[in-house]
Design an enzyme around this catalytic site. Structure first.
Site, short mmCIF file in Angstrom:
data_model
loop_
_atom_site.label_atom_id
_atom_site.label_comp_id
_atom_site.label_asym_id
_atom_site.label_seq_id
_atom_site.Cartn_x
_atom_site.Cartn_y
_atom_site.Cartn_z
N HIS A 1 -14.99 44.61 -7.10
CA HIS A 1 -16.14 44.76 -8.51
C HIS A 1 -16.75 46.20 -8.48
O HIS A 1 -17.73 46.14 -9.81
CB HIS A 1 -16.34 44.04 -10.18
CG HIS A 1 -15.05 43.38 -10.57
ND1 HIS A 1 -14.78 43.64 -11.83
CD2 HIS A 1 -13.77 42.12 -10.29
CE1 HIS A 1 -13.56 42.84 -11.97
NE2 HIS A 1 -13.14 42.84 -11.51
N ASP B 1 -24.13 51.17 -8.40
CA ASP B 1 -23.08 50.43 -9.36
C ASP B 1 -21.33 50.48 -8.68
O ASP B 1 -21.43 51.01 -8.78
CB ASP B 1 -23.41 50.16 -10.90
CG ASP B 1 -23.29 49.12 -11.40
OD1 ASP B 1 -22.32 48.02 -11.62
OD2 ASP B 1 -24.31 49.32 -12.95
O1 F6P Z 1 -20.38 42.50 -11.55
C1 F6P Z 1 -20.52 41.74 -10.01
C2 F6P Z 1 -20.52 40.60 -10.79
O2 F6P Z 1 -20.94 39.59 -10.05
C3 F6P Z 1 -19.41 39.54 -11.21
O3 F6P Z 1 -18.44 39.25 -10.12
C4 F6P Z 1 -20.03 38.59 -12.20
O4 F6P Z 1 -19.36 38.37 -12.93
C5 F6P Z 1 -21.18 39.44 -12.49
O5 F6P Z 1 -21.78 40.19 -11.64
C6 F6P Z 1 -22.61 37.87 -12.78
O6 F6P Z 1 -23.31 37.69 -11.36
P1 F6P Z 1 -23.72 36.47 -12.00
O7 F6P Z 1 -22.30 35.53 -12.04
O8 F6P Z 1 -23.62 36.39 -10.50
O9 F6P Z 1 -24.39 35.27 -12.69
#
Ligand code: F6P
Length: 487
Positions: A173, A385
Site C-alpha cells: 500500500h 504517499d
Molecule cells: O496505509 C499505510 C498504513 O500503514 C496501513 O498499513 C495502516 O493500516 C495505516 O497506514 C495506519 O497505520 P497504523 O496501523 O500504523 O496506525
C-alpha cells in the site's frame, strides 16, 4: 499462481484488523475503527464477498490482549475476524520498530529518519511467522491468501516453510523506493527474496513497480526480470512471480450516496455557514511526517503574509488523526504542528475570523463526509504517499464544485492529474500560489475538473481494483489509455 479470479474464500492478512481494541476506564474492551487507507479500502470488499481478516487487534498480551481470541461477541463486521496478539516487545520492535522506524521512512524516501536495529529484524521475522501460523490454521482448500502491506513481507516465505499450500498474493500500500534508497536496507536481499515467494505482487503505481523491478535487476541474476510498463514477471527459484501496478480505489458509490444523506447535507450546510463568505480549505491526514502537514501550514502562512486581500477570505481546516504517537518522531511532529497553528492564528486572527481550525481527532464518518461535501478546496500535499485515498474520497463526495490541490508525489496523482492542480509540496511559494489559483478558478472550470476526477475515481473503484489484481488483469482499454497518457 493466481490465474483467474479465485472462487474460494479470501483470507486477508494485514498488520491491523479493521477495528482496534482498547480498555476503557472501567476496564471494558472498546472497539474503534482503525485509521488509514488500507482499512477504508478493504472493509467494503470483505463485507461484500465475505472471508476472513487476520490481523492484530491493537492490544498487547501484557494489556490482556491474549484473552481476545473471539471478537465475534464484541463486534460484528459481517465477516470473520481472526485476531493476532503481540507482546509489548513485539509491538515495540516489530510494529513501532522494524515496520515504522525502518521500512516506513525508507520506503517514503527518508533514509535519514531510519533506525536499522538488528533486534527489530528478529522481531519482524518472529511476528511474520506468527501470522503464517495463524493463516495456516484458518486455511481451507480453494482459499486465496491475500497479504497486505510492509509489515508482512515475509509471510509467504514462512507459509512455504510450514508446508502450507495456497495461492498467495501481496499488495504494497505504500511506495516502493528507487534502488539507491532500497539498497541501504541491511536486509535488502532477505526482503526482496521473501517478496518473491508470493505468487503475485501488486504495487500502487507504475513508478513503484519500476522501482521494484530495478532493485530486483540489481540483486537477482541477469535475465530473471522481464517486462516494462504496468506488468512484469520475475523467475525466482524455478517459479514465475507476476507483478503489476494496480492503483487502489475507494467504494465510490457508497461514499457518494452517504455524502447525500440528509444528516450529512445538514452538517455540511452548517459548516459552510460557519466559514461564509470565505473559502474553506480542507486537509485531512493521519499524524505523519510523510503527509507534509508542516510544509502545508508553512504554505498557508506564506499565502496570508503575501496576499493580504485573502485574509478573512480563506480558512484552513486541518484534521489530524492521531497515529503512532508512541514513536518519538510522531509526538515531536504533533508538537511542531501545534506550535505552527498557534503562531499562524496568533499572527493573523481578527474578530470573527480564525485562519486555521485544527482538529486533532478521528472524525465520525458523517462529520468527515460533511467536510468533504462542503469544502471549496482540498489541500492534499504529502511529501510521498502510496496512494492517498482522501483525495479520492473528496472527489466523489464534494458538492461545492471544490478544487483538488494534490502533491505530485502522491500515488493518486497518476490518475487524478486529469482534474487536480498538482504541486511540489516542498515548494512553499508554489503551494501557496496553487491555493490562490484554486480560490480564483472560474466555477465552470472547477466543475469540469471535479467531473473528470469523479469519473476516474468511480470507474477505478475498489471493486475494480480487487478484480483486476486477483485476476492479474491489466486495466481495461479505456483505463489503460488514460493511464498511458498520464504516466
Ligand atoms: O496505509 C499505510 C498504513 O500503514 C496501513 O498499513 C495502516 O493500516 C495505516 O497506514 C495506519 O497505520 P497504523 O496501523 O500504523 O496506525
Amino acid at each position: 499462481m493466481l490465474s483467474d479470479e479465485p472462487t474460494g474464500r479470501l483470507l486477508v492478512a494485514s498488520n491491523r484488523l479493521p477495528i482496534s481494541l482498547r480498555r476503557d476506564p472501567i476496564g471494558e474492551w472498546q472497539a474503534t475503527p482503525s485509521a488509514g487507507g488500507l482499512v477504508t479500502a478493504l472493509n467494503p470488499v470483505l463485507q461484500r464477498r465475505g472471508g476472513v481478516w487476520i490481523g492484530w487487534h491493537g492490544a498487547t498480551a501484557e494489556e490482556g490482549g491474549d484473552e481476545l481470541r473471539d471478537l465475534g461477541g464484541l463486534i460484528d463486521m459481517g465477516y470473520a475476524l481472526a485476531p493476532i496478539s503481540l507482546s509489548d516487545r513485539q509491538r515495540d520492535h516489530f510494529y513501532l520498530g522494524f515496520a515504522n522506524e525502518a521500512i516506513w521512512p525508507l520506503f517514503h524516501d527518508l533514509p535519514t529518519r531510519c533506525t536499522f536495529n538488528p533486534d527489530y529484524w528478529t522481531a519482524y521475522r518472529e511476528v511474520n511467522r506468527a501470522f503464517a501460523l495463524a493463516i495456516r490454521d484458518e486455511l481451507r482448500p480453494d482459499d486465496t491468501v491475500w497479504v497486505h502491506d510492509y509489515h508482512l513481507m515475509h509471510v509467504a516465505a514462512d507459509l512455504a516453510a510450514l508446508g502450507a499450500e495456497a495461492p498467495t498474493a501481496f499488495f504494497l500500500h505504500i511506495p516502493f523506493p528507487p534502488p539507491d534508497i532500497f539498497l541501504k536496507l541491511p536486509w535488502r536481499e532477505q526482503v526482496l527474496e521473501a517478496l518473491l515467494d508470493y505468487g503475485r505482487l501488486g504495487f500502487q503505481t507504475a513508478r513503484d513497480l519500476r522501482n521494484f523491478v530495478e532493485s530486483a535487476r540489481v540483486l537477482l541474476p541477469r535475465g530473471a526480470v522481464r517486462g516494462r510498463g504496468r506488468t512484469a514477471t520475475v523467475r525466482h527459484q524455478g517459479r514465475t512471480v507476476s507483478l503489476g501496478a494496480y492503483p487502489i480505489g475507494v467504494d465510490a458509490a457508497a461514499f457518494s450516496a452517504a455524502a447525500d444523506a440528509p444528516a450529512v447535507q445538514e452538517l455540511a450546510q452548517q459548516l459552510r455557514e460557519a466559514h461564509a463568505p470565505g473559502r474553506m480549505v480542507l486537509g485531512v491526514d493521519r499524524l505523519d511526517y510523510t503527509k507534509g502537514i508542516v510544509e502545508r501550514l508553512a504554505a498557508f502562512r506564506y499565502l496570508l503574509a503575501s496576499e493580504p486581500d485573502l485574509r478573512e477570505q480563506i480558512t484552513l481546516v486541518q484534521v489530524v488523526v492521531p497515529s503512532r504517537t508512541d514513536i518519538a518522531e510522531y509526538a515531536g511532529l504533533k508538537a511542531e504542528i501545534e506550535q505552527l497553528v498557534g503562531e499562524i492564528n496568533g499572527e493573523f486572527t481578527r474578530p470573527g475570523w480564525v485562519p486555521v481550525h485544527y482538529l486533532f481527532r478521528a472524525l465520525a464518518h458523517e462529520e468527515l463526509l460533511a467536510y468533504y461535501r462542503a469544502a471549496d478546496i482540498a489541500l492534499i500535499t504529502p511529501l510521498k504517499d502510496g496512494m492517498n485515498l482522501v483525495a479520492k474520497e473528496f472527489s466523489v463526495c464534494n458538492r461545492a464544485d471544490g478544487a483538488l490541490i494534490l502533491s505530485e508525489f502522491a500515488g493518486a496523482a497518476e490518475q487524478l492529474r486529469v482534474g487536480a492542480l498538482l504541486v511540489n509540496p516542498y515548494d512553499i511559494a508554489g503551494t501557496a500560489g496553487a491555493i490562490h489559483r484554486a480560490a480564483a478558478l472560474p466555477r465552470a472550470e472547477r466543475r469540469a475538473r471535479l467531473r473528470a476526477l469523479r469519473r476516474v475515481v468511480s470507474r477505478q473503484d475498489v471493486y475494480a481494483w480487487v478484480d483486476q489484481f486477483l485476476a492479474g488483469a491489466e486495466p481495461g482499454p479505456a483505463e489503460a489509455a488514460l493511464l498511458a497518457a498520464q504516466v
